[in-house]
Design a protein around this motif. Structure first.
Motif, PDB file in Angstrom:
ATOM      1  N   ALA A  54      -3.746   3.298 -13.639  1.00  0.00           N
ATOM      2  CA  ALA A  54      -4.479   2.079 -13.306  1.00  0.00           C
ATOM      3  C   ALA A  54      -5.833   2.039 -14.026  1.00  0.00           C
TER       4      ALA A  54
ATOM      5  N   ASN B 291      -3.392   0.944  -0.176  1.00  0.00           N
ATOM      6  CA  ASN B 291      -4.208  -0.269  -0.358  1.00  0.00           C
ATOM      7  C   ASN B 291      -4.651  -0.465  -1.801  1.00  0.00           C
ATOM      8  N   ALA B 292      -5.073   0.639  -2.437  1.00  0.00           N
ATOM      9  CA  ALA B 292      -5.628   0.519  -3.787  1.00  0.00           C
ATOM     10  C   ALA B 292      -4.598   0.023  -4.796  1.00  0.00           C
ATOM     11  N   TYR B 293      -3.315   0.196  -4.490  1.00  0.00           N
ATOM     12  CA  TYR B 293      -2.289  -0.116  -5.492  1.00  0.00           C
ATOM     13  C   TYR B 293      -1.367  -1.263  -5.078  1.00  0.00           C
ATOM     14  N   LEU B 294      -1.769  -1.987  -4.015  1.00  0.00           N
ATOM     15  CA  LEU B 294      -0.958  -3.125  -3.571  1.00  0.00           C
ATOM     16  C   LEU B 294      -0.907  -4.212  -4.633  1.00  0.00           C
ATOM     17  N   GLU B 295      -1.958  -4.273  -5.455  1.00  0.00           N
ATOM     18  CA  GLU B 295      -2.010  -5.317  -6.491  1.00  0.00           C
ATOM     19  C   GLU B 295      -0.832  -5.250  -7.458  1.00  0.00           C
ATOM     20  N   PHE B 296      -0.148  -4.122  -7.488  1.00  0.00           N
ATOM     21  CA  PHE B 296       0.975  -4.019  -8.422  1.00  0.00           C
ATOM     22  C   PHE B 296       2.247  -4.641  -7.856  1.00  0.00           C
ATOM     23  N   GLY B 297       2.137  -5.158  -6.624  1.00  0.00           N
ATOM     24  CA  GLY B 297       3.187  -6.048  -6.140  1.00  0.00           C
ATOM     25  C   GLY B 297       4.390  -5.408  -5.473  1.00  0.00           C
TER      26      GLY B 297
ATOM     27  N   LYS C  67       0.138  -0.161 -16.223  1.00  0.00           N
ATOM     28  CA  LYS C  67       0.751  -0.595 -14.964  1.00  0.00           C
ATOM     29  C   LYS C  67       1.778   0.437 -14.510  1.00  0.00           C
TER      30      LYS C  67
ATOM     31  N   HIS D 130       3.045   3.321  -3.651  1.00  0.00           N
ATOM     32  CA  HIS D 130       3.248   1.876  -3.813  1.00  0.00           C
ATOM     33  C   HIS D 130       2.762   1.094  -2.596  1.00  0.00           C
TER      34      HIS D 130
ATOM     35  N   HIS E  10       6.408  -3.583  -2.176  1.00  0.00           N
ATOM     36  CA  HIS E  10       6.454  -3.862  -0.739  1.00  0.00           C
ATOM     37  C   HIS E  10       7.138  -2.732   0.009  1.00  0.00           C
TER      38      HIS E  10
END
Ligand SMILES: *Cc1c(COP(=O)(O)O)cnc(C)c1O
Length: 370
Positions: free
Chosen positions: A90, A322-328, A95, A319, A330
């Motif tokens: 990151a 919190n820090a890596y939630l932006e990568f989408g 990505k 995955h 679930h």
């Protein structure tokens, strides 16, 4: 979880002597011990080039920089690992493409690679989690087929030996384009502070790694690329030279501890001991069981109340951090990792474990289920 003090006492004279020599020389940065240690670690691992650096996280970052991974590129990485692996991805504007792990050996699930593949994927970072090698034969074959670079994160598996189907053997960290490791004090080869290293068999890549770790310069004050400042202190190198001589003995002690746990928990209805990969030796950085049909957290609390430490490596898959939630990603994307995060528990394992200490730990675990 570890007993670094007893380990130090066991080699105190050698260590103190090594430290005193550095103090007397005052060559605190890039002293001769750094180069000597790199050479000795190269001999030990079978890696043609060893480039020391400041820590295992830097090693991963420098490896990705040296392999020319560009912002927007994607890197395949297991979601069940220590955060460092994905953090540098990151930080470099890359990505992460997460994959699940295997439920029995905890290593990257090769079946997930195909799904993670895409036009932007440039590399794979297998993590040799807890001390044994991922399925390198498959991963290397897959990488070759698709033109991907492999960076092995060997922070937990230094000294583990992988056997290919043709009988060829190779140590963890020496099979991909670059291997990275950490000398954090509690790692299997730990110093008395921070430290790390990169392994490669490729002289050109070795030069690049060395240059990036040193401000992008080969010649002092002439900078050919953007680099970082990442060095292994001479003091740490001197300590590591001593400890490297004992590493095989340390790995053997860890295996003895693991064997005793295995025996004690074989056939236990609630404790699922770790499985060993068929094609790798295990250096047991961690001894990690899965708690079945009972509360892992209640067991952990009970152990703590009886003076037995235990740890959860790791409580949340990357995955879902919190820090890596932006990568989408679930919840539900990687069911094995998500379930392991609820079930895994690591028991104390180290090089100085007394049989009586371990018996107490085992008995306390068994008592919980009575
Ligand atoms: C410890 C560890 C690292 C990072 O090492 P540091 O020296 O603490 O930066 C990276 N990956 C894994 C799997 C680790 O266990």
């Amino acid at each position: 979880m570890v007993d670094l003090h007893s380990q130090y006492l066991g080699i105190k004279e050698e260590i103190d002597h090594a430290i005193q020599q550095v103090l007397d020389s005052t060559a605190f940065i890039n002293g001769p011990e750094v180069k000597l240690f790199a050479e000795e670690l190269g001999k030990y691992t079978g890696s043609a080039f060893v480039i020391p650096c400041a820590n295992g996280t830097d090693a991963l970052q420098i490896a990705m920089m040296a392999l020319d991974f560009q912002p927007g590129d994607e890197v395949i990485v297991p979601t069940f690992t220590y955060v460092a692996t994905v953090e540098v991805i990151a930080l470099l504007g890359l990505k992460p493409k997460f994959v699940d792990v295997l439920p029995d050996t905890y290593e990257l699930d090769p079946a997930g690679l195909e799904k993670a593949l895409g036009p932007k994927v440039v590399g794979i970072v297998p993590v040799h989690l807890y001390g044994q090698c991922s399925n390198m034969e498959y991963i290397l074959g897959f990488a070759k087929k698709h033109g991907l670079k492999v960076i092995e994160d060997t922070a937990q598996a230094i000294g583990a030996v992988y056997t290919f189907s043709d009988g060829r053997k190779a140590q963890a960290g020496t099979m991909g384009e670059v291997g990275t490791t950490s000398f954090f004090p509690s790692k299997n080869l730990g110093c008395f502070g921070d430290g790390g290293a990169m392994f490669t068999q490729d002289p050109v890549l070795a030069e690049k790694l060395r240059m990036i770790a040193n401000h992008g310069q080969k010649k002092k004050y002439y900078h050919d690329s953007i680099g970082v400042n990442s060095r292994l202190d001479t003091l740490q190198a001197a300590i590591l030279r001593v400890k490297l001589k004992h590493l095989d003995r340390y790995s053997a002690s860890r295996n003895e501890v693991a064997d005793r746990y295995d025996q004690a928990f074989a056939n236990h209805p609630n404790i699922n001991p770790p499985k060993r990969a068929v094609n790798s030796t295990h250096v047991f950085h961690q001894y990690t069981v899965q708690v079945e049909g009972a509360s892992r957290d209640e067991l952990k609390d009970y152990l703590q109340s009886k003076g037995v430490p235990s740890m959860v490596y790791y409580p949340v898959p990357l995955h879902l951090q919190n820090a890596y939630l932006e990568f989408g990603y679930h919840s539900g994307d990687f069911p094995v990792a998500e379930s392991l995060c609820k079930k895994v528990l690591s028991f104390p394992i180290h090089t100085e474990m007394e049989v009586s200490e371990q018996q107490y730990i085992i008995q306390t675990v068994l008592d919980f289920f009575k």
